[in-house]
Design a protein around this motif. Structure first.
Motif, PDB file in Angstrom:
ATOM      1  N   ASP A   1       0.828  -1.214   0.000  1.00 25.24           N
ATOM      2  CA  ASP A   1       0.000   0.000   0.000  1.00 25.24           C
ATOM      3  C   ASP A   1       0.858   1.258   0.000  1.00 25.24           C
ATOM      4  O   ASP A   1       0.442   2.300  -0.501  1.00 25.24           O
ATOM      5  CB  ASP A   1      -0.947  -0.002   1.208  1.00 25.24           C
ATOM      6  N   GLY A   2       2.089   1.157   0.518  1.00 19.73           N
ATOM      7  CA  GLY A   2       2.991   2.303   0.510  1.00 19.73           C
ATOM      8  C   GLY A   2       3.450   2.690  -0.882  1.00 19.73           C
ATOM      9  O   GLY A   2       3.848   3.839  -1.120  1.00 19.73           O
ATOM     10  N   ALA A   3       3.403   1.741  -1.819  1.00 19.56           N
ATOM     11  CA  ALA A   3       3.811   2.007  -3.201  1.00 19.56           C
ATOM     12  C   ALA A   3       2.620   2.331  -4.097  1.00 19.56           C
ATOM     13  O   ALA A   3       2.798   2.669  -5.267  1.00 19.56           O
ATOM     14  CB  ALA A   3       4.547   0.794  -3.770  1.00 19.56           C
ATOM     15  N   ALA A   4       1.418   2.243  -3.548  1.00 17.41           N
ATOM     16  CA  ALA A   4       0.206   2.343  -4.370  1.00 17.41           C
ATOM     17  C   ALA A   4      -0.022   3.726  -4.959  1.00 17.41           C
ATOM     18  O   ALA A   4      -0.830   3.883  -5.877  1.00 17.41           O
ATOM     19  CB  ALA A   4      -1.018   1.920  -3.546  1.00 17.41           C
ATOM     20  N   ASN A   5       0.673   4.744  -4.445  1.00 17.15           N
ATOM     21  CA  ASN A   5       0.508   6.104  -4.972  1.00 17.15           C
ATOM     22  C   ASN A   5       1.615   6.492  -5.945  1.00 17.15           C
ATOM     23  O   ASN A   5       1.676   7.643  -6.386  1.00 17.15           O
ATOM     24  CB  ASN A   5       0.470   7.111  -3.814  1.00 17.15           C
ATOM     25  N   GLN A   6       2.487   5.553  -6.278  1.00 13.10           N
ATOM     26  CA  GLN A   6       3.594   5.829  -7.195  1.00 13.10           C
ATOM     27  C   GLN A   6       3.080   6.117  -8.612  1.00 13.10           C
ATOM     28  O   GLN A   6       2.260   5.365  -9.140  1.00 13.10           O
ATOM     29  CB  GLN A   6       4.527   4.613  -7.253  1.00 13.10           C
ATOM     30  N   GLY A   7       3.611   7.159  -9.229  1.00  9.48           N
ATOM     31  CA  GLY A   7       3.191   7.499 -10.584  1.00  9.48           C
ATOM     32  C   GLY A   7       3.534   6.428 -11.595  1.00  9.48           C
ATOM     33  O   GLY A   7       2.752   6.164 -12.517  1.00  9.48           O
ATOM     34  N   GLN A   8       4.694   5.771 -11.422  1.00 16.17           N
ATOM     35  CA  GLN A   8       5.101   4.742 -12.375  1.00 16.17           C
ATOM     36  C   GLN A   8       4.130   3.568 -12.395  1.00 16.17           C
ATOM     37  O   GLN A   8       3.968   2.901 -13.421  1.00 16.17           O
ATOM     38  CB  GLN A   8       6.507   4.254 -12.049  1.00 16.17           C
ATOM     39  N   LEU A   9       3.459   3.324 -11.287  1.00 15.76           N
ATOM     40  CA  LEU A   9       2.469   2.240 -11.233  1.00 15.76           C
ATOM     41  C   LEU A   9       1.323   2.532 -12.195  1.00 15.76           C
ATOM     42  O   LEU A   9       0.894   1.664 -12.961  1.00 15.76           O
ATOM     43  CB  LEU A   9       1.968   2.091  -9.793  1.00 15.76           C
ATOM     44  N   PHE A  10       0.842   3.756 -12.175  1.00 14.31           N
ATOM     45  CA  PHE A  10      -0.295   4.119 -13.027  1.00 14.31           C
ATOM     46  C   PHE A  10       0.108   4.200 -14.500  1.00 14.31           C
ATOM     47  O   PHE A  10      -0.691   3.872 -15.383  1.00 14.31           O
ATOM     48  CB  PHE A  10      -0.903   5.442 -12.541  1.00 14.31           C
ATOM     49  N   GLU A  11       1.337   4.633 -14.762  1.00 20.02           N
ATOM     50  CA  GLU A  11       1.818   4.655 -16.143  1.00 20.02           C
ATOM     51  C   GLU A  11       1.877   3.239 -16.708  1.00 20.02           C
ATOM     52  O   GLU A  11       1.449   2.981 -17.849  1.00 20.02           O
ATOM     53  CB  GLU A  11       3.206   5.295 -16.198  1.00 20.02           C
ATOM     54  N   ALA A  12       2.422   2.307 -15.903  1.00 22.02           N
ATOM     55  CA  ALA A  12       2.535   0.913 -16.344  1.00 22.02           C
ATOM     56  C   ALA A  12       1.159   0.279 -16.512  1.00 22.02           C
ATOM     57  O   ALA A  12       0.919  -0.492 -17.451  1.00 22.02           O
ATOM     58  CB  ALA A  12       3.370   0.116 -15.340  1.00 22.02           C
ATOM     59  N   LEU A  13       0.243   0.625 -15.592  1.00 17.22           N
ATOM     60  CA  LEU A  13      -1.107   0.071 -15.659  1.00 17.22           C
ATOM     61  C   LEU A  13      -1.839   0.577 -16.902  1.00 17.22           C
ATOM     62  O   LEU A  13      -2.568  -0.180 -17.558  1.00 17.22           O
ATOM     63  CB  LEU A  13      -1.877   0.453 -14.397  1.00 17.22           C
ATOM     64  N   ASN A  14      -1.615   1.830 -17.236  1.00 16.26           N
ATOM     65  CA  ASN A  14      -2.271   2.412 -18.404  1.00 16.26           C
ATOM     66  C   ASN A  14      -1.874   1.697 -19.694  1.00 16.26           C
ATOM     67  O   ASN A  14      -2.728   1.305 -20.501  1.00 16.26           O
ATOM     68  CB  ASN A  14      -1.914   3.896 -18.511  1.00 16.26           C
ATOM     69  N   ILE A  15      -0.573   1.491 -19.887  1.00 17.05           N
ATOM     70  CA  ILE A  15      -0.135   0.844 -21.129  1.00 17.05           C
ATOM     71  C   ILE A  15      -0.512  -0.639 -21.131  1.00 17.05           C
ATOM     72  O   ILE A  15      -0.807  -1.216 -22.184  1.00 17.05           O
ATOM     73  CB  ILE A  15       1.379   1.053 -21.356  1.00 17.05           C
ATOM     74  N   SER A  16      -0.554  -1.248 -19.941  1.00 17.82           N
ATOM     75  CA  SER A  16      -0.985  -2.650 -19.840  1.00 17.82           C
ATOM     76  C   SER A  16      -2.444  -2.794 -20.255  1.00 17.82           C
ATOM     77  O   SER A  16      -2.831  -3.761 -20.924  1.00 17.82           O
ATOM     78  CB  SER A  16      -0.803  -3.164 -18.407  1.00 17.82           C
ATOM     79  N   ALA A  17      -3.253  -1.799 -19.862  1.00 15.29           N
ATOM     80  CA  ALA A  17      -4.671  -1.829 -20.233  1.00 15.29           C
ATOM     81  C   ALA A  17      -4.855  -1.550 -21.722  1.00 15.29           C
ATOM     82  O   ALA A  17      -5.699  -2.164 -22.392  1.00 15.29           O
ATOM     83  CB  ALA A  17      -5.442  -0.816 -19.398  1.00 15.29           C
ATOM     84  N   LEU A  18      -4.056  -0.629 -22.277  1.00 17.91           N
ATOM     85  CA  LEU A  18      -4.129  -0.335 -23.709  1.00 17.91           C
ATOM     86  C   LEU A  18      -3.813  -1.560 -24.549  1.00 17.91           C
ATOM     87  O   LEU A  18      -4.434  -1.792 -25.593  1.00 17.91           O
ATOM     88  CB  LEU A  18      -3.150   0.799 -24.060  1.00 17.91           C
TER      89      LEU A  18
END
Length: 394
Positions: free
Chosen positions: A201-218
């Motif tokens: 949960d401490g890493a859940a606000n990392q910007g790189q997480l959302f960037e990686a998730l976005n391209i994974s979803a694309l």
């Protein structure tokens, strides 16, 4: 014995004639019994933009007893690491996993070694779940040659390529983009496998997480992001760090599932569901509601930002090992004595592995120059003045 109700009246007379052999054969059948049984998860799953898996989980006596043994082994291993650290046989960073064992064990029960796992620095039990040995664990923790990373990685950098465990990573959240890259490789190779990228949960606000998730979803990558929510990022409670601590919803356009991470069977069911879904539809987030008994690391007493009553309350009500123990006893799959015997065996295994690890030598000084550059390119290591050649790297 707990399974005496299974024996018929005729078998009782046989037991009187040959008590020892019958007891041995019956005990063997306890551990290898694969008769299907159905158990309901402790609490319902909660979903975001996806269907909810069934609470009824198929299992068998052999699997439940394996869960018990594996989690008892992991627990004992982490407690031993605590003692070794205090004895200064383990140095540097050391993050323990006791309390969260159900996540590692339940996840492995739902997948194969062809699936990839990548995690953060709380990685000892994940490594053991992937098939790593206790000797490799303790030798690595103590910086010895027999360690899984040849004694050069330490607590935060376990690795087992032959089981597709791509390591513990010390940079908060950095393993998630790497995990999505593994998922990209799997899709590109048409392997029909998935990657589990674990973070806290401490890493859940990392910007790189959302960037990686976005391209994974694309790209509909078979990436499963697993948030091991133990409710404290270092010493900061989740509600103080995240405006929305419902991490399974944080993917927005990516579906999510909240799971009782202290229930090994619930974890198994969720991971099975996530794997099947990710192969068809792309990424999904699993939030594992779990808890660590130790502090964030060995330098953290773990009691300054939470009460001892809170910790003992979780132990009494939600402990993953005790849950399986109660399940085994309530279904008469083993006796209390048999389970205690398993714990004694586990303790001896851990003690033997520590003794072996202590015998392993430290890495040679030349190891400082290995695993840095690709071999065979004639790379050289220079002194500070850039004139005197210090070493030609292998």
């Amino acid at each position: 014995m707990a399974l005496s109700r299974i024996a018929s009246s005729s078998s009782r007379s046989f037991n009187l004639l040959k008590p020892l052999s019958f007891a041995i054969s019956l005990r063997r059948s306890i551990s290898n019994d694969t008769t299907p049984m159905t158990v309901e998860t402790s609490v319902p799953f909660i979903s975001h933009q996806c269907e909810v898996p069934s609470r009824s989980v198929e299992t068998n006596p052999k699997e439940l007893l394996t869960f018990f043994r594996d989690m008892a082994l992991m627990r004992r291993m982490e407690i031993a690491a605590d003692s070794l650290y205090k004895a200064k046989l383990i140095r540097g960073f050391c993050h323990l996993y006791d309390g969260q064992e159900a996540v590692a064990v339940g996840m492995e029960a739902a997948i194969t070694k062809k699936d990839c796992i990548i995690t953060a620095y709380r990685d000892h039990c994940t490594f053991v779940g992937r098939g790593g040995s206790l000797l490799e664990v303790f030798a690595e923790l103590m910086g010895r040659q027999a360690g899984c990373s040849r004694g050069k990685g330490g607590s935060m950098h376990f690795y087992k390529k032959d089981s597709n465990f791509y390591g513990g990573h010390g940079i908060v959240g950095a393993q998630v983009p790497l995990g999505c890259g593994l998922a990209f490789a799997q899709k590109y190779s048409k392997e029909e496998t998935v990657t589990f990228a674990l973070y806290g949960d401490g890493a859940a606000n990392q910007g790189q997480l959302f960037e990686a998730l976005n391209i994974s979803a694309l790209w509909d990558l078979p990436a499963i992001l697993v948030c091991e929510n133990n409710h404290y990022g270092m010493g900061t409670a989740e509600w103080r760090a995240a405006k929305n601590p419902a991490y399974y919803k944080r993917g927005d356009y990516v579906p999510g599932l909240k799971v009782d991470g202290m229930d090994a069977l619930a974890v198994k069911q969720a991971c099975k569901f996530a794997k099947e879904r990710a192969l068809k539809n792309g990424p999904i987030i699993l939030e594992m509601d779990t808890y660590r008994y130790h502090g964030h690391s060995m330098s953290d007493p773990g009691s300054t930002y939470r009460t001892r009553d809170e910790i003992s309350g979780v132990r009494q009500e939600r402990d993953p090992i005790e849950r399986i123990r109660k399940l085994v006893l309530s279904h008469d799959l083993a006796t209390d004595k048999e389970l205690k015997d398993i714990e004694k065996e586990v303790r001896k295994e851990v003690d033997d592995a520590i003794a072996q690890a202590k015998e392993s030598p430290m890495p040679e000084p030349s190891e400082l120059f290995t695993n840095v550059y690709v071999k065979g390119f004639g790379a050289e290591s220079f002194g500070a003045d850039r004139k005197e050649v210090r070493a030609t790297l292998p």
